[in-house]
Enzyme design. Structure first.
Site, mmCIF file in Angstrom:
data_model
loop_
_atom_site.group_PDB
_atom_site.id
_atom_site.type_symbol
_atom_site.label_atom_id
_atom_site.label_comp_id
_atom_site.label_asym_id
_atom_site.label_seq_id
_atom_site.Cartn_x
_atom_site.Cartn_y
_atom_site.Cartn_z
ATOM 1 N N LYS A 13 70.076 -20.838 13.893
ATOM 2 C CA LYS A 13 71.304 -20.109 14.207
ATOM 3 C C LYS A 13 72.523 -20.920 13.741
ATOM 4 O O LYS A 13 72.494 -22.148 13.730
ATOM 5 C CB LYS A 13 71.345 -19.927 15.729
ATOM 6 C CG LYS A 13 72.587 -19.327 16.297
ATOM 7 C CD LYS A 13 72.433 -19.255 17.808
ATOM 8 C CE LYS A 13 73.778 -18.978 18.486
ATOM 9 N NZ LYS A 13 74.703 -20.100 18.417
ATOM 10 N N LYS A 18 72.057 -27.443 11.888
ATOM 11 C CA LYS A 18 71.132 -27.450 10.737
ATOM 12 C C LYS A 18 71.553 -28.438 9.668
ATOM 13 O O LYS A 18 70.762 -29.242 9.197
ATOM 14 C CB LYS A 18 71.101 -26.076 10.046
ATOM 15 C CG LYS A 18 70.287 -25.028 10.680
ATOM 16 C CD LYS A 18 70.266 -23.778 9.850
ATOM 17 C CE LYS A 18 71.649 -23.271 9.491
ATOM 18 N NZ LYS A 18 72.485 -22.931 10.633
ATOM 19 N N LYS A 44 79.702 -21.088 3.362
ATOM 20 C CA LYS A 44 80.675 -22.121 3.760
ATOM 21 C C LYS A 44 80.590 -23.339 2.862
ATOM 22 O O LYS A 44 81.537 -24.093 2.724
ATOM 23 C CB LYS A 44 80.421 -22.566 5.205
ATOM 24 C CG LYS A 44 80.784 -21.547 6.264
ATOM 25 C CD LYS A 44 81.042 -22.193 7.623
ATOM 26 C CE LYS A 44 79.947 -23.116 8.127
ATOM 27 N NZ LYS A 44 78.642 -22.467 8.361
ATOM 28 N N ASP A 130 70.382 -16.862 10.610
ATOM 29 C CA ASP A 130 69.206 -16.049 10.820
ATOM 30 C C ASP A 130 68.730 -15.486 9.476
ATOM 31 O O ASP A 130 69.476 -15.511 8.512
ATOM 32 C CB ASP A 130 69.694 -14.893 11.709
ATOM 33 C CG ASP A 130 68.593 -14.327 12.537
ATOM 34 O OD1 ASP A 130 67.435 -14.532 12.172
ATOM 35 O OD2 ASP A 130 68.915 -13.657 13.529
#
Lengths: 292, 489
Positions: A13, A18, A44, A130
């Site tokens: 998520k 991450k 991003k 996701d």
């Protein structure tokens, strides 16, 4: 013929950590002597910042916007310990199709045989959020990544996203897609949090690769534009990331996960809600999952 | 050399792989000078009319495989023109000795709005199985569309899974229209799928020569017989089986270098089948060279010399006669890149002055990296320069403007829909769809006679021009024809 790199994809998520986790894994693997590429798949385009002193790099899609023919090498930069850093990039928020952006970027590198040419040991895809559409599934299909790891906290929405990823992996598993290596349990503070993740992996037939506690060292390192491995190599947190990297290095056999159905997931979450209320109120109960 | 990468599911488009352009105007020598020094720059148009779509060109390559079926994975509109290839298959079948042309089987998954939201994977998987049980094909080709490409359906994975289950090749072809402005990228996509999934590694050498072509008449068998080889035609009227053993051929030749570029490159780089290093055999000089190159490659130079001598004796007197009758005539050509160069050679050989040409794209290099196979290089070498050479992806507004100024004695076209512009202006216009019609020495006779017949029977077009309305305004016809070229506004 050049060797085939071990390709792994890290999902989870948004905001779950991450990129932090991926960059530390890349840094630790490179410290182990491996040739590593980190491939950020997020519009991003900040996956690799902490490998490059906080600096951004031009993305593949930025370059494609400027000119129709892009030499993949123009989009490859080196960071800490000569890790190759690539950002797919993507459209501005609210326009275009970020999923197609990932398809385009991954195709460009595949067509130009970059992975073979750089003689890589590892390619690590850091994929946004996701598996929301076909584009975001690209790294787990077409024989690109072999192993998928998902970063999750004990937060329900993070687990929901992980469960969705498991569905994606299950869908592509029959067609030669990537399989699930395991879960990286991030932001662990209270014992019940690891217990929640343990319970989830048990029900979905997978495993926890590493429990990563929430740590101020990580925040300090990131504010300085670095990974924990680089900024605080002696810290406890760095040792945890190194252990995670070693486990990933030693990991060879992934499997098809068993995602929970929506009703199962809801019931499971509700049962944990009751347990958490009990913990808050000091009620004494029998342990629910393993490890307590 | 551009590398043919069969590991990637999608072929690299021509703009990227070969630096192909679709915008240029100048002399042929200027174009070649730019390509040689690496200075070839695609000139954008600030206004363009519509273009062809890659999905249609990929369909063109695979629909004519005898025992295959085609599934267009997309909205039904993307397959609305594909029936044209069923027509092409039927009407040209006699040229290849096929007396009963079988029906073409072309399907669409008919992606709906709902499918673009929820994904079309299951629909595709179901369609493949339905088609397999209904038609019992030897190969299934899936051509993608913009819709399936954007939503990211797993076409490759589904094809692979179906292939394993059905036991026949299921070939995913990635030909989304938005990926390329060069129409031939669609051909490459079809060939890429065939090279990846249909062509088997060679087990032996066979006495065959791959002929990468469209659906033209069979001029090759007569020549090849004397070399003790037979043509293996790719892809029209091929079978899944004959495509699979194309890796065992002694060589690959192409009716048109731009068409054959990718598959010849793939067969050479991956299976060691040499691509013939000679421009296609149009015009006496190029045909001589082509036969000699083939003779050298097959180790039978004496056979090549014998064919050249016999054919010269049989056909060149007729060519000389036609030259005399066509003397002083002028022509303009509109065609695809490689074939257009060949038509310019045919014109020059017949003594007709080419006033210019509008060719749909230009490849500065081919996939087997050889200038000897470049038909434009050969044409300029053999016959000299051509003025008013336009690289133009079927921008008809430019063609009309140029024709109105140049007013050639005849317009030569290879594609349906192009000759009408000449006819409306009262210019005799000749459409020859059979790309082998002008090939070899007898091709010069064929073309010479057809041109003569057209220019001598111009009453119809003259009459038509008096009664037709030109849709382009007087203003546009007074503007320079390339007013919208090179302006990126």
């Amino acid at each position: 013929m050049s060797k085939q790199p071990k390709q792994i994809a890290i999902y989870g998520k948004g905001g779950i950590g991450k990129s932090t986790t991926t960059s530390n894994i890349s840094a630790a693997l490179s410290d182990m002597g491996y040739r590593v590429m980190q491939f950020g798949c997020d519009p991003k385009a900040d996956s690799t910042n902490t490998l490059r002193d906080g600096a951004s790099i031009p993305t593949i899609l930025d370059l494609l916007r400027e000119k129709k023919k892009v030499d993949a090498h123009e989009a490859i930069f080196t960071g800490y310990n000569n890790i190759y850093c690539v950002e797919a990039g993507g459209p501005a928020p609210g326009v275009g199709c970020a999923g197609r952006g990932i398809i385009t970027a991954v195709q460009l590198l595949k067509q130009q045989r970059v992975f073979e040419e750089l003689d890589l040991d590892y390619v690590i895809y850091d994929v946004l959020g996701d598996v929301v559409c076909g584009g975001f599934a690209v790294p787990i299909r077409e024989g690109i990544a072999q192993h998928v790891f998902t970063v999750t906290s004990a937060d329900f929405m993070a687990i929901y996203a992980a469960n969705n990823l498991f569905k994606g992996i299950q869908k592509y598993s029959n067609a030669g897609g990537a399989l699930l290596g395991g879960v990286i349990a991030n932001s662990m503070v209270h014992p019940y949090q690891s217990e929640i993740v343990d319970d989830f992996v048990r029900r979905t037939h997978t495993q926890v690769m590493q429990y990563v506690p929430r740590s101020i060292t990580v925040t300090q390192s990131e504010l300085g534009g670095k990974t924990t491995i680089e900024a605080s190599p002696q810290s406890t947190q760095a040792a945890i990331y190194r252990q995670l990297a070693r486990r990933i290095d030693e990991h060879h056999q992934s499997a098809v996960p068993h995602p929970l159905e929506p009703s199962e997931l809801r019931d499971w979450a509700a049962s944990w809600a009751d347990t958490l209320v009990a913990i808050e109120s000091g009620e004494v109960r029998e342990a629910v999952g393993a490890g307590i | 050399m551009p590398e043919v990468n069969l590991h990637a599911s999608a072929v690299a488009v021509r703009e990227i792989r070969l630096n192909t352009i679709t915008g240029f105007t100048g002399k042929a020598t200027e174009l070649l000078a730019q390509q040689r020094c690496g200075g070839l720059v695609d000139q954008p148009r600030s206004f363009t009319q519509c273009l062809g779509c890659s999905t249609s060109n990929a369909a063109c390559m695979v629909t004519l495989v005898q025992d295959g079926v085609v599934i267009s994975h997309g909205p039904v509109g993307c397959s609305s023109c594909l029936h044209e290839f069923a027509f092409t298959y039927r009407v040209n079948a006699p040229l290849r000795g096929i007396s009963h042309a079988s029906q073409r089987h072309i399907y669409s998954t008919n992606l709906s709005e709902e499918d673009t939201v929820f994904g079309g994977n299951q629909k595709l998987a179901d369609t493949i199985r339905a088609v397999a049980s209904r038609d019992d094909p030897r190969v299934i080709f899936i051509i993608t569309t913009c819709a399936s490409g954007i939503i990211g359906d797993d076409v490759e994975g589904i094809a692979d899974q179906a292939e394993e289950e059905l036991g026949i090749p299921v070939v995913a072809i990635f030909c989304e229209g938005f990926r390329s402005k060069v129409w031939t990228s669609g051909f490459d996509a079809g060939y890429h799928g065939i090279a990846r999934k249909l062509v088997r590694p060679p087990r032996q050498k066979r006495p065959i020569i791959n002929v990468i072509n469209f659906w033209g008449s069979d001029i090759f068998s007569r020549w090849f017989k004397r070399f003790d080889v037979t043509p293996n035609f790719i892809t029209p009227y091929a079978t899944a089986e004959s495509l699979s053993y194309s890796s065992e051929a002694l060589a690959s030749v192409q009716a048109c270098t731009t068409l054959g570029s990718y598959l010849s490159g793939a067969l050479e780089q991956h299976y060691g089948v040499p691509a013939l290093r000679a421009a296609p055999p149009y015009g006496v000089a190029a045909t001589d060279r082509w036969l000699r190159a083939l003779g050298a490659l097959l180790g039978k130079p004496e056979v090549a010399e014998a064919i050249i001598a016999d054919d010269h004796e049989q056909f060149l007197p007729q060519v000389h006669e036609l030259r005399a009758r066509l003397k002083g005539r002028s022509a303009y050509v509109t065609a695809g890149a490689g074939h257009g160069h060949s038509l310019l050679a045919v014109l020059a050989e017949l003594g007709i002055r080419a006033q210019g040409a509008s060719l749909f794209h230009h490849d500065p290099v081919n996939d087997f990296d050889n200038e000897d196979a470049d038909a434009l290089v050969a044409m300029v070498h053999d016959y000299g320069d051509v003025p008013n050479l336009s690289i133009c992806n079927k921008q008809e507004f430019e063609l009309v403007n140029v024709l109105n100024r140049i007013r050639p004695d005849i317009l030569l076209a290879r594609h349906g829909g192009m000759t009408l512009w000449g006819a409306k202006l009262g210019i005799p216009s000749l459409l020859i769809g059979d790309e082998h019609f002008g090939m070899g020495y007898e091709g010069l006779v064929n073309y010479g006679e057809a041109i003569l017949e057209s220019v001598e029977n111009d009453e119809f077009v003259k009459n038509l021009s008096r009664h037709s309305v030109n849709p382009y305004s007087k203003w546009w016809l007074e503007q320079p024809p390339y007013a919208f070229l090179g302006d990126d506004t």
